[in-house]
Scaffold this motif. Structure first.
Motif, mmCIF file in Angstrom:
data_model
loop_
_atom_site.group_PDB
_atom_site.id
_atom_site.type_symbol
_atom_site.label_atom_id
_atom_site.label_comp_id
_atom_site.label_asym_id
_atom_site.label_seq_id
_atom_site.Cartn_x
_atom_site.Cartn_y
_atom_site.Cartn_z
ATOM 1 N N ARG A 101 0.830 -1.190 -0.064
ATOM 2 C CA ARG A 101 -0.005 0.014 0.022
ATOM 3 C C ARG A 101 0.929 1.164 -0.019
ATOM 4 N NH1 ARG A 101 -4.292 -1.602 4.816
ATOM 5 N NH2 ARG A 101 -5.102 -3.598 3.696
ATOM 6 N N THR A 102 1.960 1.255 0.806
ATOM 7 C CA THR A 102 2.842 2.336 0.892
ATOM 8 C C THR A 102 3.338 2.919 -0.484
ATOM 9 O OG1 THR A 102 3.617 1.938 3.080
ATOM 10 C CG2 THR A 102 4.777 3.326 1.858
ATOM 11 N N VAL A 103 3.933 1.928 -1.205
ATOM 12 C CA VAL A 103 4.649 2.332 -2.672
ATOM 13 C C VAL A 103 3.863 2.658 -3.682
ATOM 14 C CG1 VAL A 103 6.441 0.670 -2.355
ATOM 15 C CG2 VAL A 103 4.380 -0.106 -3.280
ATOM 16 N N LYS A 104 2.398 2.365 -3.338
ATOM 17 C CA LYS A 104 1.399 2.843 -4.630
ATOM 18 C C LYS A 104 0.460 4.159 -3.891
ATOM 19 C CE LYS A 104 -2.902 0.921 -2.907
ATOM 20 N NZ LYS A 104 -4.353 0.842 -3.359
ATOM 21 N N ASP A 105 0.992 4.784 -2.741
ATOM 22 C CA ASP A 105 0.171 5.664 -2.156
ATOM 23 C C ASP A 105 0.280 6.799 -3.316
ATOM 24 O OD1 ASP A 105 0.025 8.297 -0.641
ATOM 25 O OD2 ASP A 105 -0.722 7.090 0.890
ATOM 26 N N GLN A 106 -0.658 7.466 -3.413
ATOM 27 C CA GLN A 106 -0.730 8.714 -4.539
ATOM 28 C C GLN A 106 0.144 9.735 -4.266
ATOM 29 O OE1 GLN A 106 -4.965 9.906 -4.624
ATOM 30 N NE2 GLN A 106 -4.549 11.365 -3.064
ATOM 31 N N ALA A 107 0.748 9.924 -2.944
ATOM 32 C CA ALA A 107 1.592 11.049 -2.571
ATOM 33 C C ALA A 107 2.996 10.663 -2.795
ATOM 34 C CB ALA A 107 1.205 11.448 -1.184
ATOM 35 N N ASN A 108 3.248 9.045 -3.019
ATOM 36 C CA ASN A 108 4.647 8.820 -3.285
ATOM 37 C C ASN A 108 5.054 9.269 -4.659
ATOM 38 O OD1 ASN A 108 5.470 7.966 -0.825
ATOM 39 N ND2 ASN A 108 4.888 5.657 -1.082
ATOM 40 N N VAL A 109 6.423 9.204 -4.762
ATOM 41 C CA VAL A 109 6.870 9.620 -6.337
ATOM 42 C C VAL A 109 7.226 8.400 -7.138
ATOM 43 C CG1 VAL A 109 8.041 11.393 -5.419
ATOM 44 C CG2 VAL A 109 9.306 9.538 -5.533
ATOM 45 N N ILE A 110 7.098 8.477 -8.240
ATOM 46 C CA ILE A 110 7.513 7.445 -9.353
ATOM 47 C C ILE A 110 8.392 8.284 -10.306
ATOM 48 C CG2 ILE A 110 5.541 5.965 -9.180
ATOM 49 C CD1 ILE A 110 4.158 7.119 -11.386
ATOM 50 N N ALA A 111 9.116 7.466 -10.889
ATOM 51 C CA ALA A 111 10.154 7.838 -11.746
ATOM 52 C C ALA A 111 10.118 7.121 -13.040
ATOM 53 C CB ALA A 111 11.629 8.018 -11.266
ATOM 54 N N ASP A 137 -5.071 3.844 -12.475
ATOM 55 C CA ASP A 137 -4.595 2.572 -13.238
ATOM 56 C C ASP A 137 -2.891 2.571 -12.814
ATOM 57 O OD1 ASP A 137 -6.708 2.018 -14.418
ATOM 58 O OD2 ASP A 137 -6.352 3.522 -16.033
ATOM 59 N N ILE A 138 -2.306 3.668 -12.699
ATOM 60 C CA ILE A 138 -1.019 3.887 -12.318
ATOM 61 C C ILE A 138 -0.799 3.039 -10.817
ATOM 62 C CG2 ILE A 138 1.289 5.219 -11.417
ATOM 63 C CD1 ILE A 138 0.582 4.978 -14.774
ATOM 64 N N GLN A 139 -1.600 3.384 -9.834
ATOM 65 C CA GLN A 139 -1.505 3.033 -8.663
ATOM 66 C C GLN A 139 -1.660 1.383 -8.760
ATOM 67 O OE1 GLN A 139 -4.259 5.901 -6.886
ATOM 68 N NE2 GLN A 139 -3.017 5.541 -5.122
ATOM 69 N N SER A 140 -2.755 0.710 -9.555
ATOM 70 C CA SER A 140 -2.782 -0.522 -9.613
ATOM 71 C C SER A 140 -1.749 -1.106 -10.347
ATOM 72 C CB SER A 140 -4.117 -0.518 -10.534
ATOM 73 O OG SER A 140 -4.235 -2.035 -10.875
ATOM 74 N N ARG A 141 -0.873 -0.480 -11.135
ATOM 75 C CA ARG A 141 0.083 -1.362 -11.927
ATOM 76 C C ARG A 141 1.472 -1.471 -10.989
ATOM 77 N NH1 ARG A 141 0.073 1.870 -17.764
ATOM 78 N NH2 ARG A 141 -2.099 0.950 -18.324
ATOM 79 N N GLU A 143 1.042 -1.362 -7.578
ATOM 80 C CA GLU A 143 0.747 -2.495 -6.562
ATOM 81 C C GLU A 143 1.103 -3.763 -7.037
ATOM 82 O OE1 GLU A 143 -2.288 -3.190 -3.194
ATOM 83 O OE2 GLU A 143 -3.081 -2.303 -4.825
ATOM 84 N N ALA A 144 0.355 -4.017 -8.398
ATOM 85 C CA ALA A 144 0.659 -5.406 -8.813
ATOM 86 C C ALA A 144 2.099 -5.677 -9.098
ATOM 87 C CB ALA A 144 -0.002 -5.462 -10.265
ATOM 88 N N ALA A 145 2.846 -4.904 -9.458
ATOM 89 C CA ALA A 145 4.601 -5.160 -9.529
ATOM 90 C C ALA A 145 5.158 -5.553 -8.294
ATOM 91 C CB ALA A 145 5.002 -4.038 -10.530
ATOM 92 N N ALA A 146 4.563 -4.532 -7.224
ATOM 93 C CA ALA A 146 5.301 -4.727 -6.071
ATOM 94 C C ALA A 146 4.746 -6.053 -5.267
ATOM 95 C CB ALA A 146 4.661 -3.466 -4.984
ATOM 96 N N ARG A 147 3.768 -6.316 -5.571
ATOM 97 C CA ARG A 147 2.952 -7.584 -4.920
ATOM 98 C C ARG A 147 3.770 -8.695 -5.372
ATOM 99 N NH1 ARG A 147 -1.536 -7.936 -1.928
ATOM 100 N NH2 ARG A 147 -2.521 -5.980 -1.671
ATOM 101 N N GLU A 148 4.484 -8.591 -6.774
ATOM 102 C CA GLU A 148 5.586 -9.837 -6.995
ATOM 103 C C GLU A 148 6.776 -9.912 -6.540
ATOM 104 O OE1 GLU A 148 4.584 -12.205 -9.484
ATOM 105 O OE2 GLU A 148 2.441 -11.658 -9.457
ATOM 106 N N GLU A 149 7.227 -8.515 -6.346
ATOM 107 C CA GLU A 149 8.467 -8.683 -5.991
ATOM 108 C C GLU A 149 8.779 -8.452 -4.364
ATOM 109 O OE1 GLU A 149 10.915 -8.712 -7.876
ATOM 110 O OE2 GLU A 149 9.347 -8.657 -9.862
ATOM 111 N N CYS A 289 9.291 -2.101 -21.342
ATOM 112 C CA CYS A 289 9.136 -1.088 -20.639
ATOM 113 C C CYS A 289 8.978 -1.366 -19.294
ATOM 114 C CB CYS A 289 7.509 -0.537 -21.169
ATOM 115 S SG CYS A 289 6.225 -1.542 -20.560
ATOM 116 N N THR A 290 8.912 -0.623 -18.426
ATOM 117 C CA THR A 290 8.948 -0.638 -16.763
ATOM 118 C C THR A 290 7.506 -0.855 -16.494
ATOM 119 O OG1 THR A 290 9.105 1.790 -16.617
ATOM 120 C CG2 THR A 290 10.905 0.198 -16.271
ATOM 121 N N PRO A 291 7.207 -1.367 -15.162
ATOM 122 C CA PRO A 291 5.746 -1.803 -14.746
ATOM 123 C C PRO A 291 4.707 -0.667 -15.058
ATOM 124 C CG PRO A 291 7.475 -2.560 -13.238
ATOM 125 C CD PRO A 291 8.302 -1.445 -14.203
ATOM 126 N N THR A 292 4.874 0.445 -14.893
ATOM 127 C CA THR A 292 3.965 1.572 -15.080
ATOM 128 C C THR A 292 3.584 1.823 -16.317
ATOM 129 O OG1 THR A 292 5.454 3.256 -14.707
ATOM 130 C CG2 THR A 292 4.621 2.734 -12.741
#
Length: 323
Positions: A101-111, A137-141, A143-149, A289-292
């Motif tokens: 949940r933390t990594v997909k929080d909308q306030a967190n950064v992505i690159a 959609d971005i949050q879902s992607r 989270e899905a990638a994070a759940r695998e890792e 491409c990367t997960p997002t």
């Protein structure tokens, strides 16, 4: 003389009051999924088990040092790692869920972007890049990638980044073998857009005595490599065309393709469009491409396309090979 409100009027007033109360409740109550997105780093910290040592594994130390070197090389005076803080180890199911949940929080950064092409690099909070369905959609992607890792037993550190005047913090998940997830490290790549090529030396078959017309083969190979920021290979895509010929005429053409990437998506397609004659020719459609991000293939146009947010490289084209 005063008159009493009629029954129907009193009923309408009561229904109106009930409707207003219901609307007020709708605007103050938060759905469960929105409340879940309010999980903070502090929630995760409180669920982690203290580490038995404050030393990072050697593999992680090396990855961070090489990342610093590559950032200094390709993004000088731009993105830097300012510091790290070891937080603890994930040992409970709640800790695993909080991590996702933390990594997909909308306030967190992505690159995303290719650090060898500084203009392509983008780092922002998710909520600054998208809203509504796009943000979901971005949050879902993510989270899905994070759940695998991210798994139970992984350790967590916080990395502090600086880019210009902006300061970012990410939760980086790692184990003895190396880093497994970080919203910035997982999103950025190093790619040589030109790719690499290799050609064969002329080879022949049918060398037995008595065979007058020998058949020769010749091939051409091109590929593109995506690397982690610390320099090791993350993925590759490419194709190889081979022609078989004798007396200057092509009798047959073969083609192969491949595409793979760690923590991301890949597509690869190829086909022969001229099998014999003066030359052989193939068509290829490749993408990483990367997960997002997302890749799609249009079979009628024989073309791979990229959409969404994410580091990516796409190659569509054809190659002719002559004897």
């Amino acid at each position: 003389m005063k008159t009493k409100p009629s029954f129907m009027l009193r009923l309408m007033i009561a229904l109106l009051a009930l409707a207003m109360y219901s609307c007020q409740n709708d605007t103050t109550e938060l759905p469960d999924e929105v409340a879940q997105e309010k999980q903070t780093t502090e929630d995760l910290k409180s669920e982690l088990t203290p580490l038995s040592t404050q030393d990072l594994p050697e593999a992680v130390k090396e990855q961070l040092e090489l990342t610093r070197q590559n950032l200094a090389k390709y993004l000088p005076n731009d993105l830097q790692i300012m510091g790290i803080e070891l937080l603890g180890s994930i040992t409970t199911e709640k800790g695993v869920e909080l991590s996702h949940r933390t990594v997909k929080d909308q306030a967190n950064v992505i690159a995303y972007g290719n650090i060898t092409d500084p203009a392509s690099v983008q780092i922002d909070p998710m909520e600054s890049l998208y809203s509504g369905k796009g943000l979901a959609d971005i949050q879902s992607r993510v989270e899905a990638a994070a759940r695998e890792e991210i798994k139970s037993g992984d350790n967590v550190m916080q990395i502090t980044w600086k880019r210009g005047e902006a300061v970012y913090r990410t939760q980086c998940f790692y184990r003895d073998s190396g880093i497994v997830w970080d919203n910035i490290l997982s999103g950025l790549v190093m790619i040589d857009k030109a790719g690499e090529t290799e050609t064969s030396e002329e080879a022949s078959s049918g060398k037995e005595e008595g065979i007058q017309a020998r058949t020769y083969s010749k091939w051409y190979k091109r590929w593109w490599t995506a690397n982690w920021l610390w320099g090791s290979k993350r993925g590759e895509m490419g194709y190889k065309i081979t022609i078989y010929y004798s007396s200057g005429r092509v009798s047959n053409t073969d083609v192969s393709d491949w595409g793979y990437i760690s923590l991301g998506k890949a597509k690869s397609y190829s086909k022969i469009i001229k099998n014999s004659g003066a030359y052989g020719k193939c068509q290829y459609a490749l993408g990483l491409c990367t997960p997002t991000g997302s890749l799609s293939f249009n079979s009628s146009k024989f073309k791979v396309s990229f959409s969404g947010l994410g580091s990516n490289i796409v190659a569509n084209g054809s190659k002719s090979l002559y004897p």
